[in-house]
Motif scaffolding. Structure first.
Motif, PDB file in Angstrom:
ATOM      1  N   ASP A 134       0.692  -1.323  -0.080  1.00 35.11           N
ATOM      2  CA  ASP A 134      -0.049  -0.001  -0.034  1.00 35.11           C
ATOM      3  C   ASP A 134       0.933   1.143   0.167  1.00 35.11           C
ATOM      4  O   ASP A 134       0.550   2.194  -0.659  1.00 35.11           O
ATOM      5  CB  ASP A 134      -0.960  -0.066   1.085  1.00 35.11           C
ATOM      6  CG  ASP A 134      -2.122  -0.979   1.080  1.00 35.11           C
ATOM      7  OD1 ASP A 134      -2.542  -1.217  -0.341  1.00 35.11           O
ATOM      8  OD2 ASP A 134      -2.387  -1.333   1.916  1.00 35.11           O
ATOM      9  N   LEU A 135       2.014   1.406   0.838  1.00 34.09           N
ATOM     10  CA  LEU A 135       2.995   2.456   0.933  1.00 34.09           C
ATOM     11  C   LEU A 135       3.287   2.482  -0.723  1.00 34.09           C
ATOM     12  O   LEU A 135       3.431   3.612  -1.115  1.00 34.09           O
ATOM     13  CB  LEU A 135       3.969   2.159   1.908  1.00 34.09           C
ATOM     14  CG  LEU A 135       5.078   3.241   2.012  1.00 34.09           C
ATOM     15  CD1 LEU A 135       4.651   4.230   2.723  1.00 34.09           C
ATOM     16  CD2 LEU A 135       6.096   2.678   2.519  1.00 34.09           C
ATOM     17  N   TYR A 136       4.015   1.638  -1.096  1.00 33.18           N
ATOM     18  CA  TYR A 136       4.334   1.601  -2.555  1.00 33.18           C
ATOM     19  C   TYR A 136       3.672   2.049  -3.664  1.00 33.18           C
ATOM     20  O   TYR A 136       3.909   3.145  -4.358  1.00 33.18           O
ATOM     21  CB  TYR A 136       4.865   0.208  -2.748  1.00 33.18           C
ATOM     22  CG  TYR A 136       5.490  -0.047  -4.212  1.00 33.18           C
ATOM     23  CD1 TYR A 136       7.020  -0.324  -4.286  1.00 33.18           C
ATOM     24  CD2 TYR A 136       4.855  -0.038  -5.471  1.00 33.18           C
ATOM     25  CE1 TYR A 136       7.778  -0.495  -5.510  1.00 33.18           C
ATOM     26  CE2 TYR A 136       5.533  -0.074  -6.664  1.00 33.18           C
ATOM     27  CZ  TYR A 136       7.027  -0.444  -6.652  1.00 33.18           C
ATOM     28  OH  TYR A 136       7.780  -0.427  -7.697  1.00 33.18           O
TER      29      TYR A 136
ATOM     30  N   THR B 240       1.943  -3.232  -8.257  1.00 36.20           N
ATOM     31  CA  THR B 240       0.728  -2.874  -7.819  1.00 36.20           C
ATOM     32  C   THR B 240      -0.240  -2.492  -9.105  1.00 36.20           C
ATOM     33  O   THR B 240      -1.196  -1.464  -9.058  1.00 36.20           O
ATOM     34  CB  THR B 240       0.631  -1.731  -6.574  1.00 36.20           C
ATOM     35  OG1 THR B 240       1.159  -0.572  -7.298  1.00 36.20           O
ATOM     36  CG2 THR B 240       1.241  -2.202  -5.509  1.00 36.20           C
ATOM     37  N   GLY B 241       0.515  -2.565 -10.059  1.00 41.40           N
ATOM     38  CA  GLY B 241      -0.214  -2.336 -11.345  1.00 41.40           C
ATOM     39  C   GLY B 241      -0.193  -0.525 -11.842  1.00 41.40           C
ATOM     40  O   GLY B 241      -0.681  -0.191 -12.809  1.00 41.40           O
TER      41      GLY B 241
ATOM     42  N   ALA C 264      -2.256  -8.408  -4.906  1.00 40.96           N
ATOM     43  CA  ALA C 264      -3.525  -8.190  -4.421  1.00 40.96           C
ATOM     44  C   ALA C 264      -3.807  -6.479  -4.261  1.00 40.96           C
ATOM     45  O   ALA C 264      -5.264  -6.272  -4.555  1.00 40.96           O
ATOM     46  CB  ALA C 264      -3.313  -8.339  -2.868  1.00 40.96           C
ATOM     47  N   VAL C 265      -3.132  -5.772  -4.152  1.00 41.77           N
ATOM     48  CA  VAL C 265      -3.243  -4.123  -4.426  1.00 41.77           C
ATOM     49  C   VAL C 265      -3.666  -3.835  -5.723  1.00 41.77           C
ATOM     50  O   VAL C 265      -4.687  -3.160  -6.117  1.00 41.77           O
ATOM     51  CB  VAL C 265      -2.079  -3.329  -4.002  1.00 41.77           C
ATOM     52  CG1 VAL C 265      -2.309  -1.921  -4.113  1.00 41.77           C
ATOM     53  CG2 VAL C 265      -1.853  -3.446  -2.332  1.00 41.77           C
ATOM     54  N   ALA C 266      -3.243  -4.448  -6.761  1.00 43.16           N
ATOM     55  CA  ALA C 266      -3.308  -4.274  -8.179  1.00 43.16           C
ATOM     56  C   ALA C 266      -4.754  -4.729  -8.534  1.00 43.16           C
ATOM     57  O   ALA C 266      -5.392  -4.105  -9.056  1.00 43.16           O
ATOM     58  CB  ALA C 266      -2.461  -5.157  -9.137  1.00 43.16           C
ATOM     59  N   LEU C 267      -5.127  -5.884  -7.773  1.00 39.54           N
ATOM     60  CA  LEU C 267      -6.623  -6.473  -8.050  1.00 39.54           C
ATOM     61  C   LEU C 267      -7.521  -5.516  -7.334  1.00 39.54           C
ATOM     62  O   LEU C 267      -8.715  -5.390  -7.942  1.00 39.54           O
ATOM     63  CB  LEU C 267      -6.901  -7.703  -7.661  1.00 39.54           C
ATOM     64  CG  LEU C 267      -5.953  -8.894  -8.292  1.00 39.54           C
ATOM     65  CD1 LEU C 267      -5.777 -10.310  -7.612  1.00 39.54           C
ATOM     66  CD2 LEU C 267      -6.920  -9.033  -9.589  1.00 39.54           C
TER      67      LEU C 267
ATOM     68  N   SER D   1       9.637   3.612   0.883  1.00 36.33           N
ATOM     69  CA  SER D   1       9.207   2.655   0.004  1.00 36.33           C
ATOM     70  C   SER D   1      10.131   1.939  -0.553  1.00 36.33           C
ATOM     71  O   SER D   1       9.896   0.959  -1.582  1.00 36.33           O
ATOM     72  CB  SER D   1       7.932   3.116  -1.119  1.00 36.33           C
ATOM     73  OG  SER D   1       8.596   3.762  -2.132  1.00 36.33           O
ATOM     74  N   GLN D   2      11.309   2.462  -0.624  1.00 35.15           N
ATOM     75  CA  GLN D   2      12.790   1.894  -1.146  1.00 35.15           C
ATOM     76  C   GLN D   2      12.820   0.348  -0.376  1.00 35.15           C
ATOM     77  O   GLN D   2      12.774   0.293   0.573  1.00 35.15           O
ATOM     78  CB  GLN D   2      14.006   2.719  -1.139  1.00 35.15           C
ATOM     79  CG  GLN D   2      13.679   3.871  -1.880  1.00 35.15           C
ATOM     80  CD  GLN D   2      14.028   3.719  -3.291  1.00 35.15           C
ATOM     81  OE1 GLN D   2      14.450   2.648  -3.946  1.00 35.15           O
ATOM     82  NE2 GLN D   2      13.091   4.684  -4.026  1.00 35.15           N
ATOM     83  N   GLY D   3      13.057  -0.758  -1.247  1.00 33.79           N
ATOM     84  CA  GLY D   3      13.161  -1.920  -0.730  1.00 33.79           C
ATOM     85  C   GLY D   3      14.191  -2.372   0.366  1.00 33.79           C
ATOM     86  O   GLY D   3      14.009  -2.841   1.191  1.00 33.79           O
TER      87      GLY D   3
END
Length: 272
Positions: A18-20, A53-54, A78-81, A224-226
């Motif tokens: 979500d943050l991303y 996330t699309g 899941a966020v993309a969907l 949001s950086q990995g």
């Protein structure tokens, strides 16, 4: 690619989807314009591999007949969907679980394959072979990435780079050897495309996109950086206070205003 590397690369993106999604830039329309120009027609089928996330999939809704976002991370997908459902489930777009070297697509069936901020997480040789398999003759593969951090203020950018460099170092120190993620050098993407021998034409294109941004978003782009997320998950608690210092400095610089920041992109492409 070793299985433990593949697993570690996927798990790196767990827990902050979500943050991303809320803070990373959506792919700019220049991507559509550039690739459609080179294809010389409206694409029928697009595959956006490592779509997260699309953010790089939805831009094709009005410009292609069928779009498939491929993402191995359950959290990201899941966020993309969820976003897809919020947009009334457009029938030409779908999101599926998958890996770059094992695409669920017939040979020579896809016009354009994109990797937005993702190709460096894929083993290049097996991935490019699979991309070449599913692309039609004249089809295009394009990997495009942002330069971090976005351009705004040199002092803030320097603090950003220092924070992320420290986080990456701490993540390497804290992760067990067999659970460390591995990424390939983005600057070698074009070389991998050329040396594969699978594409008749290759090129790097640089373009830019201005976006509005407030202090919260700018700080959260760093969050949001990995590498920072990984280090925090592994217990590098000192980074929390360093990030809060960074956030305060960003807030002081923005001074309560919304500003324009510049995202610079590098696209490495190959035409089959």
């Amino acid at each position: 690619m070793n299985e433990h590397i593949r697993t570690s690369n996927i798990e790196r993106f767990t827990g902050f989807s979500d943050l991303y999604n809320q803070n990373r830039p959506s792919a700019p329309q220049e991507v559509v314009k550039i690739l459609t120009t080179y294809l010389q027609k409206r694409p029928q089928r697009i595959m956006d591999v490592g779509c997260g996330t699309g953010l790089s999939s939805f831009i094709w809704l009005d410009h292609a007949d069928h779009i498939t976002g491929v993402e191995p991370s359950d959290d990201m997908r899941a966020v993309a969907l969820k976003r897809w459902q919020e947009q009334n489930e457009p029938s030409q777009l779908k999101f599926v679980e998958g890996l770059s070297h094992q695409l669920d697509a017939p040979s020579e069936s896809v016009d354009i394959i994109t990797c937005s901020q993702s190709f460096h997480w894929m083993e290049p040789e097996s991935t490019l072979k699979e991309f070449a398999r599913v692309l039609r003759p004249g089809g295009i593969f394009a990997a495009y990435d942002c330069d971090w951090p976005p351009a705004f203020n040199w002092e803030i950018e320097e603090r950003y780079k220092q924070l992320i460099a420290l986080a990456d170092s701490r993540a390497r120190q804290l992760a067990e050897q067999d659970k460390q993620a591995h990424k390939w050098n983005k600057s070698e993407h074009l070389q991998h495309i050329r040396e594969s021998g699978l594409f008749r034409f290759s090129k790097e294109i640089v373009f830019h996109n201005w976006e509005t941004c407030d202090a919260t978003r700018y700080a959260n782009i760093a969050l949001s950086q990995g590498g920072l997320q990984t280090a925090l998950k592994l217990g590098a608690n000192e980074l929390s206070s360093l990030f809060e210092d960074f956030r305060k400095e960003v807030e002081n610089t923005f001074a309560g205003e919304t500003r324009e920041i510049l995202f610079s992109y590098r696209m490495r492409m190959g035409i089959k």
